[in-house]
Design a protein around this motif. Structure first.
Motif, PDB file in Angstrom:
ATOM      1  N   ILE A 285       2.078  -3.473   4.853  1.00 24.06           N
ATOM      2  CA  ILE A 285       2.079  -3.935   3.458  1.00 24.06           C
ATOM      3  C   ILE A 285       3.341  -4.693   3.059  1.00 24.06           C
ATOM      4  O   ILE A 285       3.348  -5.396   2.062  1.00 24.06           O
ATOM      5  CB  ILE A 285       1.819  -2.790   2.455  1.00 24.06           C
ATOM      6  N   ILE A 286       4.422  -4.561   3.817  1.00 22.06           N
ATOM      7  CA  ILE A 286       5.634  -5.313   3.479  1.00 22.06           C
ATOM      8  C   ILE A 286       5.972  -6.328   4.549  1.00 22.06           C
ATOM      9  O   ILE A 286       6.188  -7.502   4.293  1.00 22.06           O
ATOM     10  CB  ILE A 286       6.842  -4.376   3.322  1.00 22.06           C
TER      11      ILE A 286
ATOM     12  N   LEU B  69      -1.057  -8.387  -2.023  1.00 22.63           N
ATOM     13  CA  LEU B  69       0.114  -7.673  -1.493  1.00 22.63           C
ATOM     14  C   LEU B  69       1.411  -8.372  -1.886  1.00 22.63           C
ATOM     15  O   LEU B  69       2.353  -7.743  -2.361  1.00 22.63           O
ATOM     16  CB  LEU B  69       0.023  -7.571   0.036  1.00 22.63           C
ATOM     17  N   ILE B  70       1.446  -9.690  -1.683  1.00 21.73           N
ATOM     18  CA  ILE B  70       2.724 -10.393  -1.876  1.00 21.73           C
ATOM     19  C   ILE B  70       3.088 -10.471  -3.361  1.00 21.73           C
ATOM     20  O   ILE B  70       4.250 -10.534  -3.722  1.00 21.73           O
ATOM     21  CB  ILE B  70       2.687 -11.805  -1.229  1.00 21.73           C
TER      22      ILE B  70
ATOM     23  N   VAL C 132       7.428  -4.837  -5.383  1.00 21.03           N
ATOM     24  CA  VAL C 132       7.714  -3.518  -5.957  1.00 21.03           C
ATOM     25  C   VAL C 132       8.253  -2.577  -4.884  1.00 21.03           C
ATOM     26  O   VAL C 132       9.226  -1.855  -5.084  1.00 21.03           O
ATOM     27  CB  VAL C 132       6.440  -2.923  -6.613  1.00 21.03           C
ATOM     28  N   ALA C 133       7.609  -2.627  -3.705  1.00 24.72           N
ATOM     29  CA  ALA C 133       8.055  -1.744  -2.626  1.00 24.72           C
ATOM     30  C   ALA C 133       9.494  -2.079  -2.222  1.00 24.72           C
ATOM     31  O   ALA C 133      10.328  -1.183  -2.049  1.00 24.72           O
ATOM     32  CB  ALA C 133       7.129  -1.873  -1.425  1.00 24.72           C
ATOM     33  N   VAL C 134       9.802  -3.366  -2.070  1.00 26.28           N
ATOM     34  CA  VAL C 134      11.166  -3.722  -1.682  1.00 26.28           C
ATOM     35  C   VAL C 134      12.146  -3.342  -2.788  1.00 26.28           C
ATOM     36  O   VAL C 134      13.246  -2.866  -2.521  1.00 26.28           O
ATOM     37  CB  VAL C 134      11.298  -5.216  -1.331  1.00 26.28           C
TER      38      VAL C 134
ATOM     39  N   LEU D 144      16.561  -0.109  -4.844  1.00 28.75           N
ATOM     40  CA  LEU D 144      17.102   0.808  -5.837  1.00 28.75           C
ATOM     41  C   LEU D 144      17.441   2.156  -5.198  1.00 28.75           C
ATOM     42  O   LEU D 144      18.437   2.769  -5.531  1.00 28.75           O
ATOM     43  CB  LEU D 144      16.103   0.992  -6.979  1.00 28.75           C
ATOM     44  N   GLY D 145      16.590   2.560  -4.243  1.00 22.16           N
ATOM     45  CA  GLY D 145      16.860   3.817  -3.541  1.00 22.16           C
ATOM     46  C   GLY D 145      18.228   3.787  -2.896  1.00 22.16           C
ATOM     47  O   GLY D 145      18.995   4.742  -2.951  1.00 22.16           O
TER      48      GLY D 145
END
Ligand code: TRP
Length: 481
Positions: free
Chosen positions: A87-88, A462-463, A469-471, A476-477
């Motif tokens: 997905i990424i 996905l893009i 959002v995932a990146v 942020l993590g």
């Protein structure tokens, strides 16, 4: 002519059909081909796939992947990693290849060309800066791997009874100014020597030899490792799915690793895509690169864990696994000298083919944007990277105490690039491809050769929504860590 070319590219209606697009192209193809000719081109699809896989398969696969799998839930982590890749990793890599092939330019030129005068060109500059910075410390570690090949030949890394002894030896070595700088220069020199010969004559040829060599070494090492007594214990530890270890942080680790391992977020894949001709199929090329990268990362674990378990050593050493634990394993293993040489050669090759691509991003910038010739670009870029690498090289010796916020120079450069520049670059690339340049334009470019981009809808979703959002979460993590 430049003006016409710009007009052609910028005012192409987004919904232009491939057929219509071909007309535009045939009118101006003379410009395109001279352009291409000056910059260089891949001569074969296989050459391109091997070079891009070479960029992806690096220290991240051989050194990092196995120990994070071992520490974070084995097979369960691998599953999450594969989802992240899909997905990424896959969507961003396809976006980078497409941006590169469309513009036939380096990252700065690519964003400038598609959105002239807009701040999006900043993604390109970030990529070039990241190339300088990453290569400066990557070459230091690359130098360590060369040194360990030499030290395997002379046997000095094959005399350890315990990982502590190996660790002391390693620490003494990375603290030795002269040795570290010598191998840093040697590693960088090898990469530069390949890049200076050009895209086809240097990078494609070198990867065409080095990547198959890497695969052969990997198979030899795996056979040796899996036939050691007690090897299966290692395989079990490595791949046993322990779902109790999975939590938010582990997912973030998997995401970050997917990203780093595929060399995304700094225009490396974009640059490699820019040397593609229009007849190559972009989606299947992406699939091959992703597949090779993942396969090699997984197989390296099949070399390391069986060997470590078989010798009764601790697998949970983290970053010290490769330089502290493995030499101890090789010391007591039948055919240890040969295996040690083979292993560090594998590590060096992985680092070399990634180093080449890091340098190529920066070199392509100076060639395209500044009009330099390749030789000048390589020499100037090489000198700057060597100088930048000196404080990283000395970070475990002369400059070990020169810490700022508890991190030495090496750690800072690693932290700035891996934790900030790359994720930010990747997220912005996804936003650019999905929202700014736009899904229809990407689709057009992909369908220029492929009859149909079957996955266009899924990719677009996905893009636009998932990948950024995932990146952002990874980003942020790390930020709040
Ligand atoms: N993929 C490389 C590895 O696994 C590291 C890397 C990250 C990289 N970004 C890159 C290499 C950009 C080349 C270009 O070690």
């Amino acid at each position: 002519m430049i003006l016409i070319a710009q007009t052609r590219r910028d005012h192409l209606p987004l919904d232009a059909s491939p057929a219509r697009y071909w007309n535009y192209n045939s009118i101006y193809s003379p410009t395109m081909s001279t352009n291409n000719h000056n910059r260089g081109n891949w001569k074969s699809r296989m050459g391109f796939i091997l070079a891009a896989s070479g960029s992806a398969v690096g220290l991240g696969n051989v050194w990092k992947f196995p120990y994070i799998v071992g520490e974070n839930g084995g097979g369960a982590f691998v599953l999450i990693y594969l989802v992240c890749i899909l997905i990424i990793g896959f969507p961003i890599m396809l976006a980078e290849f497409t941006l590169g092939r469309k513009t036939q330019l380096n990252p700065v030129g690519a964003f400038q060309e598609l959105r002239p005068g807009s701040p999006w060109v900043g993604i390109g500059y970030m990529g070039v800066i990241a190339g300088f910075l990453i290569m400066s410390f990557y070459a230091v570690v690359g130098g360590w791997t060369l040194a360990y090949i030499v030290k395997s030949v002379t046997h000095s890394v094959l005399e350890f009874q315990t990982p502590q002894q190996a660790g002391e030896f390693f620490n003494a070595f990375i603290g030795n100014t002269q040795e570290v700088l010598f191998y840093h220069a040697l590693f960088l020199g090898l990469c530069l020597g390949i890049v200076i010969k050009g895209v086809h004559g240097g990078i494609e040829k070198a990867c065409g030899i080095l990547m198959p060599t890497l695969a052969v070494l990997l198979v030899i090492l795996m056979i040796r490792s899996l036939t050691l007594p007690g090897a299966m214990e290692g395989v079990k530890f490595y791949l046993y799915p322990d779902f109790s270890k999975i939590n938010g942080e582990v997912v973030l680790i998997a995401l970050g690793q997917a990203f780093f391992s595929l060399s995304l977020g700094m225009g490396a894949m974009l640059t490699y895509g820019s040397y593609l001709s229009e007849k190559e199929n972009l989606t299947s090329s992406t699939a091959y690169v992703v597949l090779f990268d993942t396969l090699i990362a997984l197989l390296v674990g099949m070399v390391i864990f069986p060997a470590v378990f078989s010798m009764g050593l601790e697998p949970t050493q983290g970053p010290g696994l490769v330089f502290n634990v493995l030499p101890t394993v090789f010391t007591s293993m039948p055919f240890g000298t040969f295996i040690s040489i083979a292993f560090f050669t594998l590590l060096a090759i992985a680092a070399l083919t990634s180093g080449i691509s890091l340098i190529e991003v920066v070199v392509a910038y100076f060639i395209d944007q500044r009009g330099w010739n390749r030789k000048k670009a390589v020499l100037v870029v090489g000198a700057i990277i060597f100088a930048l690498g000196i404080p990283s090289g000395l970070s475990f010796g002369l400059l070990a105490d020169a810490k700022f916020m508890e991190m030495n120079f090496f750690d800072h450069i690693d932290n700035i690039t891996s934790n900030y520049l790359l994720p930010l670059g990747g997220m912005l690339t996804a936003v650019f491809a999905g929202w700014v340049w736009g899904v229809p334009a990407v689709r057009n470019e992909i369908e220029k050769h492929e009859t149909q981009f079957h996955w266009a809808e899924i990719w677009g979703f996905l893009i636009r929504y998932i990948t950024p959002v995932a990146v952002a979460c990874v980003f942020l993590g790390k930020f709040f860590n």
